[in-house]
Design a protein around this motif. Sequence first.
Motif, PDB file in Angstrom:
ATOM      1  N   LEU A  97       0.821  -1.205   0.000  1.00 59.06           N
ATOM      2  CA  LEU A  97       0.000   0.000   0.000  1.00 59.06           C
ATOM      3  C   LEU A  97       0.858   1.261   0.000  1.00 59.06           C
ATOM      4  N   LEU A  98       1.863   1.304   0.865  1.00 60.48           N
ATOM      5  CA  LEU A  98       2.722   2.486   0.932  1.00 60.48           C
ATOM      6  C   LEU A  98       3.534   2.683  -0.347  1.00 60.48           C
ATOM      7  N   THR A  99       3.947   1.601  -0.967  1.00 62.45           N
ATOM      8  CA  THR A  99       4.676   1.704  -2.236  1.00 62.45           C
ATOM      9  C   THR A  99       3.766   2.267  -3.327  1.00 62.45           C
ATOM     10  N   ALA A 100       2.548   1.752  -3.393  1.00 59.38           N
ATOM     11  CA  ALA A 100       1.593   2.269  -4.382  1.00 59.38           C
ATOM     12  C   ALA A 100       1.298   3.747  -4.137  1.00 59.38           C
ATOM     13  N   LEU A 101       1.103   4.115  -2.881  1.00 58.47           N
ATOM     14  CA  LEU A 101       0.840   5.523  -2.558  1.00 58.47           C
ATOM     15  C   LEU A 101       2.035   6.413  -2.887  1.00 58.47           C
ATOM     16  N   LEU A 102       3.237   5.917  -2.622  1.00 61.12           N
ATOM     17  CA  LEU A 102       4.445   6.687  -2.946  1.00 61.12           C
ATOM     18  C   LEU A 102       4.517   6.951  -4.444  1.00 61.12           C
ATOM     19  N   VAL A 103       4.321   5.909  -5.231  1.00 61.45           N
ATOM     20  CA  VAL A 103       4.403   6.067  -6.690  1.00 61.45           C
ATOM     21  C   VAL A 103       3.300   6.994  -7.185  1.00 61.45           C
ATOM     22  N   LEU A 104       2.076   6.792  -6.702  1.00 57.87           N
ATOM     23  CA  LEU A 104       0.964   7.633  -7.150  1.00 57.87           C
ATOM     24  C   LEU A 104       1.142   9.083  -6.720  1.00 57.87           C
ATOM     25  N   GLU A 105       1.535   9.286  -5.474  1.00 57.41           N
ATOM     26  CA  GLU A 105       1.687  10.651  -4.974  1.00 57.41           C
ATOM     27  C   GLU A 105       2.825  11.384  -5.674  1.00 57.41           C
ATOM     28  N   ARG A 106       3.947  10.739  -5.785  1.00 60.27           N
ATOM     29  CA  ARG A 106       5.130  11.408  -6.312  1.00 60.27           C
ATOM     30  C   ARG A 106       5.108  11.569  -7.831  1.00 60.27           C
ATOM     31  N   PHE A 107       4.565  10.582  -8.542  1.00 64.84           N
ATOM     32  CA  PHE A 107       4.806  10.554  -9.977  1.00 64.84           C
ATOM     33  C   PHE A 107       3.580  10.651 -10.872  1.00 64.84           C
ATOM     34  N   SER A 108       2.376  10.502 -10.363  1.00 67.87           N
ATOM     35  CA  SER A 108       1.214  10.482 -11.258  1.00 67.87           C
ATOM     36  C   SER A 108       0.975  11.834 -11.927  1.00 67.87           C
ATOM     37  N   ALA A 109       0.869  12.902 -11.157  1.00 67.62           N
ATOM     38  CA  ALA A 109       0.597  14.217 -11.748  1.00 67.62           C
ATOM     39  C   ALA A 109       1.746  14.673 -12.647  1.00 67.62           C
ATOM     40  N   VAL A 110       2.960  14.423 -12.211  1.00 68.01           N
ATOM     41  CA  VAL A 110       4.134  14.842 -12.990  1.00 68.01           C
ATOM     42  C   VAL A 110       4.213  14.054 -14.296  1.00 68.01           C
ATOM     43  N   THR A 111       3.902  12.767 -14.253  1.00 66.22           N
ATOM     44  CA  THR A 111       3.942  11.944 -15.463  1.00 66.22           C
ATOM     45  C   THR A 111       2.867  12.381 -16.444  1.00 66.22           C
ATOM     46  N   LEU A 112       1.657  12.676 -15.943  1.00 65.66           N
ATOM     47  CA  LEU A 112       0.596  13.164 -16.824  1.00 65.66           C
ATOM     48  C   LEU A 112       0.998  14.488 -17.476  1.00 65.66           C
ATOM     49  N   ALA A 113       1.596  15.381 -16.695  1.00 67.47           N
ATOM     50  CA  ALA A 113       2.057  16.658 -17.251  1.00 67.47           C
ATOM     51  C   ALA A 113       3.168  16.443 -18.267  1.00 67.47           C
ATOM     52  N   LEU A 114       4.028  15.478 -18.027  1.00 67.67           N
ATOM     53  CA  LEU A 114       5.115  15.179 -18.960  1.00 67.67           C
ATOM     54  C   LEU A 114       4.556  14.734 -20.303  1.00 67.67           C
ATOM     55  N   PHE A 115       3.523  13.877 -20.292  1.00 69.20           N
ATOM     56  CA  PHE A 115       2.930  13.418 -21.545  1.00 69.20           C
ATOM     57  C   PHE A 115       2.126  14.522 -22.229  1.00 69.20           C
ATOM     58  N   ARG A 116       1.478  15.367 -21.431  1.00 69.26           N
ATOM     59  CA  ARG A 116       0.676  16.454 -21.989  1.00 69.26           C
ATOM     60  C   ARG A 116       1.541  17.554 -22.598  1.00 69.26           C
ATOM     61  N   GLU A 117       2.560  17.965 -21.865  1.00 72.60           N
ATOM     62  CA  GLU A 117       3.355  19.129 -22.255  1.00 72.60           C
ATOM     63  C   GLU A 117       4.645  18.774 -22.973  1.00 72.60           C
ATOM     64  N   GLY A 118       5.035  17.530 -22.904  1.00 75.13           N
ATOM     65  CA  GLY A 118       6.319  17.150 -23.493  1.00 75.13           C
ATOM     66  C   GLY A 118       7.430  17.298 -22.474  1.00 75.13           C
ATOM     67  N   GLY A 119       8.643  17.487 -22.922  1.00 75.73           N
ATOM     68  CA  GLY A 119       9.819  17.554 -22.048  1.00 75.73           C
ATOM     69  C   GLY A 119       9.926  18.866 -21.308  1.00 75.73           C
ATOM     70  N   GLY A 120      11.125  19.310 -21.095  1.00 75.61           N
ATOM     71  CA  GLY A 120      11.381  20.598 -20.454  1.00 75.61           C
ATOM     72  C   GLY A 120      11.096  20.596 -18.973  1.00 75.61           C
ATOM     73  N   GLU A 121      10.200  21.498 -18.559  1.00 77.74           N
ATOM     74  CA  GLU A 121       9.890  21.690 -17.144  1.00 77.74           C
ATOM     75  C   GLU A 121       9.306  20.427 -16.514  1.00 77.74           C
ATOM     76  N   SER A 122       8.498  19.688 -17.249  1.00 82.60           N
ATOM     77  CA  SER A 122       7.893  18.470 -16.694  1.00 82.60           C
ATOM     78  C   SER A 122       8.948  17.408 -16.389  1.00 82.60           C
ATOM     79  N   ALA A 123       9.932  17.287 -17.265  1.00 80.25           N
ATOM     80  CA  ALA A 123      11.006  16.322 -17.017  1.00 80.25           C
ATOM     81  C   ALA A 123      11.816  16.722 -15.788  1.00 80.25           C
ATOM     82  N   ARG A 124      12.027  18.020 -15.620  1.00 78.36           N
ATOM     83  CA  ARG A 124      12.756  18.511 -14.444  1.00 78.36           C
ATOM     84  C   ARG A 124      11.950  18.261 -13.170  1.00 78.36           C
ATOM     85  N   ARG A 125      10.636  18.444 -13.240  1.00 80.22           N
ATOM     86  CA  ARG A 125       9.767  18.175 -12.087  1.00 80.22           C
ATOM     87  C   ARG A 125       9.742  16.673 -11.774  1.00 80.22           C
TER      88      ARG A 125
END
Length: 167
Positions: free
Chosen positions: A27-55
Amino acid sequence: MTAKTTTARIRSRSGQLRRLMTLLVALLTALLVLERFSAVTLALFREGGGESARRWAQQGVAAVPEVFYLLALWWVRQALAAFARGELFTPTITRALRRVGVMLASGALLGVFIVPSLMRALGFQPGYVIAYDVGGLVLGAVGLALTLLAHVLTHASALQSELEEIF
């Protein structure tokens, strides 16, 4: 209560706690991955590289100490599994204390001393070199104390073996 029933109760309880710890780690591993990387990964796919990759890199750096803490829980789970198998003696306990202690101390060391510098290098806040975090420092001290306890138990076990050989 006899030693046999006490051992059986410890084994049974350890098996139950191992299952609970497995669920907690998952549970904690799933929450860590979802919390840390879900929004940033979606932004990376939406916006492409640059700031999203840095985030994404920022979130990866911030997650490193948390991975060490999850590994500490995993080693606790492994010790409970060993207890459930009937391995209730010093080698199992010292191995668990050492592993958990190293993981806690390493995670705290990274969180207090390394992560802030890496965040600063990536251009993110906090902007300072060392994070004065009382909780992190206490966790690191507890981790170091656990490794010391493991060393003391190993030494005591060796002395006990020597005494048994003499007598």
